[in-house]
Design an enzyme around this catalytic site. Structure first.
Site, mmCIF file in Angstrom:
data_model
loop_
_atom_site.group_PDB
_atom_site.id
_atom_site.type_symbol
_atom_site.label_atom_id
_atom_site.label_comp_id
_atom_site.label_asym_id
_atom_site.label_seq_id
_atom_site.Cartn_x
_atom_site.Cartn_y
_atom_site.Cartn_z
ATOM 1 N N ILE A 1 0.884 -1.188 -0.096
ATOM 2 C CA ILE A 1 -0.023 -0.093 0.054
ATOM 3 C C ILE A 1 0.963 1.300 0.005
ATOM 4 C CG2 ILE A 1 -1.710 1.407 1.284
ATOM 5 C CD1 ILE A 1 -2.738 -1.523 2.273
ATOM 6 N N ARG B 1 10.816 -0.901 8.093
ATOM 7 C CA ARG B 1 11.792 -1.877 8.783
ATOM 8 C C ARG B 1 13.247 -2.504 8.062
ATOM 9 N NH1 ARG B 1 7.888 -6.208 10.990
ATOM 10 N NH2 ARG B 1 7.127 -5.576 8.860
ATOM 11 N N ILE C 1 -3.615 5.811 8.024
ATOM 12 C CA ILE C 1 -4.653 4.629 7.377
ATOM 13 C C ILE C 1 -4.210 3.181 7.631
ATOM 14 C CG2 ILE C 1 -5.620 5.886 5.374
ATOM 15 C CD1 ILE C 1 -3.389 4.172 3.596
ATOM 16 N N ALA C 2 -3.177 3.141 8.873
ATOM 17 C CA ALA C 2 -2.608 1.924 9.198
ATOM 18 C C ALA C 2 -3.527 1.152 10.279
ATOM 19 C CB ALA C 2 -1.388 2.014 9.427
ATOM 20 N N ARG C 3 -3.220 1.541 11.564
ATOM 21 C CA ARG C 3 -4.029 0.912 12.661
ATOM 22 C C ARG C 3 -4.050 2.124 14.020
ATOM 23 N NH1 ARG C 3 -6.069 -2.293 9.878
ATOM 24 N NH2 ARG C 3 -6.113 -4.408 10.339
ATOM 25 N N GLU D 1 -10.929 2.122 18.629
ATOM 26 C CA GLU D 1 -12.157 2.616 17.706
ATOM 27 C C GLU D 1 -12.936 1.276 17.904
ATOM 28 O OE1 GLU D 1 -9.771 2.290 14.026
ATOM 29 O OE2 GLU D 1 -10.728 0.258 13.644
ATOM 30 N N HIS E 1 -12.641 3.974 9.514
ATOM 31 C CA HIS E 1 -11.815 2.813 9.004
ATOM 32 C C HIS E 1 -12.521 2.226 7.873
ATOM 33 C CE1 HIS E 1 -9.352 -0.623 10.677
ATOM 34 N NE2 HIS E 1 -9.329 -0.508 9.523
HETATM 35 C C1 8YV Z 1 -10.531 -3.849 6.862
HETATM 36 C C2 8YV Z 1 -7.958 -3.283 7.033
HETATM 37 O O1 8YV Z 1 -11.612 -3.126 6.227
HETATM 38 O O2 8YV Z 1 -7.442 -4.833 5.678
HETATM 39 C C3 8YV Z 1 -7.227 -4.178 6.718
HETATM 40 O O3 8YV Z 1 -6.457 -4.406 7.320
HETATM 41 O O4 8YV Z 1 -7.696 -2.323 7.997
HETATM 42 C C4 8YV Z 1 -9.189 -2.930 6.330
HETATM 43 O O5 8YV Z 1 -9.229 -2.959 4.997
HETATM 44 C C5 8YV Z 1 -10.546 -3.690 8.158
HETATM 45 O O6 8YV Z 1 -9.605 -4.402 8.903
HETATM 46 C C6 8YV Z 1 -11.920 -4.414 8.768
HETATM 47 O O7 8YV Z 1 -12.033 -4.489 10.045
#
Ligand code: 8YV
Length: 309
Positions: A139, A160, A219-221, A250, A268
């Site tokens: 990505i 990394r 847009i990661a976590r 979240e 998300h």
């Molecule tokens: C998901 C995402 O929609 O693929 C991933 O890791 O963060 C998203 O594309 C999400 O995780 C659904 O809970």
């Protein structure tokens, strides 16, 4: 999946609690997870019939992979099918944030536009600026190409491990230290996986190194950014603006973030286009069907479990 299995599912608006999930998984051999469900040693011990957990997400920090491998439970994720869609969204969120799109729209809808001003919602340029990417997987590379080829951005990244030269040339991206990335980027996009090592990779010390004109996009976590420190940095104008698609804890969002004008917040949805969601769902379902019917999986995360069968 109903053509192959007896299926029960949660179609409600509320996610199951860990205890409810354990109860629902009694006697179940496979589970289709959407990314938020924690699969750990306690759940595996309480659900001895479970053989496979198929995540409809490329990220799999909800899985304790070691515990799954120990228990002989296969883990699968959904890579590749969402790469371009998610890179599109990363770019969209960066542009919306830098160009203050949501602030401007709210102002207009509120009927506050009485006169044009030369600096009305003046933001930061995208074209010709420096794009920083933290986490240069598929990505990240997609975002780099969009920036370099589409918008003439100078692309720098930190990861990394450094990419091979051919991939760097393909992405028009130069490897820099994390410190250099923080100091130099006009727009910093986070696309790294979440792990204990990446917890609060962006906190107060990192934000303090960024330019006061910079934009930060996650847009990661949730958990990669210290949301509390970010809210403070946005309030104090340590950085100019942020775009967030993911949050610590979240679907709850830090209340200070909700009150700030210089942050764009989305729930998300980076991979949310209908064709991509269908492809992700089909991949997770194909992993379940393939494994439970034929012992094969398309995208195993712990393939050693397949070999032991
Ligand atoms: C998901 C995402 O929609 O693929 C991933 O890791 O963060 C998203 O594309 C999400 O995780 C659904 O809970």
């Amino acid at each position: 999946m109903a053509q192959h299995f007896e299926v029960s599912s949660n179609q409600g608006d509320e996610a199951w609690t860990p205890l409810q999930l354990i109860q629902k998984l009694q006697g179940t051999q496979g589970v289709f997870t959407t990314g938020g469900e924690r699969i750990d040693a306690a759940l595996l011990a309480a659900c001895p019939d479970l053989k496979i957990c198929a995540n409809m997400a490329v990220g799999y920090n909800n899985f304790d992979l070691e515990a799954m491998t120990c228990a002989g439970v296969l883990a699968t994720n959904a890579p590749e099918v969402l790469t371009e869609t998610t890179a599109d969204f990363g770019f969209a969120l960066m542009m919306a944030t830098a160009r203050r799109l949501m602030e401007a729209e709210h102002f207009l809808r509120a009927g506050l536009w009485t006169r044009w001003r030369y600096d009305l919602f003046a933001g930061a340029d995208i074209h010709g600026s420096t794009l920083g990417i933290l986490g240069m997987g598929r990505i990240g590379q997609g975002i780099a190409k969009r920036g370099a080829l589409g918008f003439g951005m100078k692309v720098i990244y930190h990861n990394r491990s450094r990419l091979d030269v051919a991939t760097e040339i393909d992405c028009r991206a130069s490897y820099v230290s994390k410190q250099e990335l923080l100091k130099t980027a006009d727009h910093l996009v986070l696309v790294l996986p979440y792990s204990p090592e990446s917890h609060h990779a962006i906190g107060a010390p990192e934000l303090a190194q960024m330019k006061p004109t910079a934009t930060l996009v996650n847009i990661a976590r949730g958990g990669i950014v210290d949301d509390c420190a970010l809210a403070l940095a946005l309030r104090n104008k340590t950085i100019a603006a942020a775009g967030l698609d993911v949050f610590e804890g979240e679907p709850a969002v830090h209340p200070d973030l909700l009150r700030l004008p210089n942050v764009v917040l989305t729930p998300h949805i980076a991979s949310a286009t209908l064709p991509t969601r269908l492809a992700m769902a089909n991949l997770a379902a194909d992993n379940l069907i393939g494994f439970l019917k034929q012992g094969k999986a398309l995208t195993p995360l712990n393939p050693e479990v397949l070999l032991k069968r």
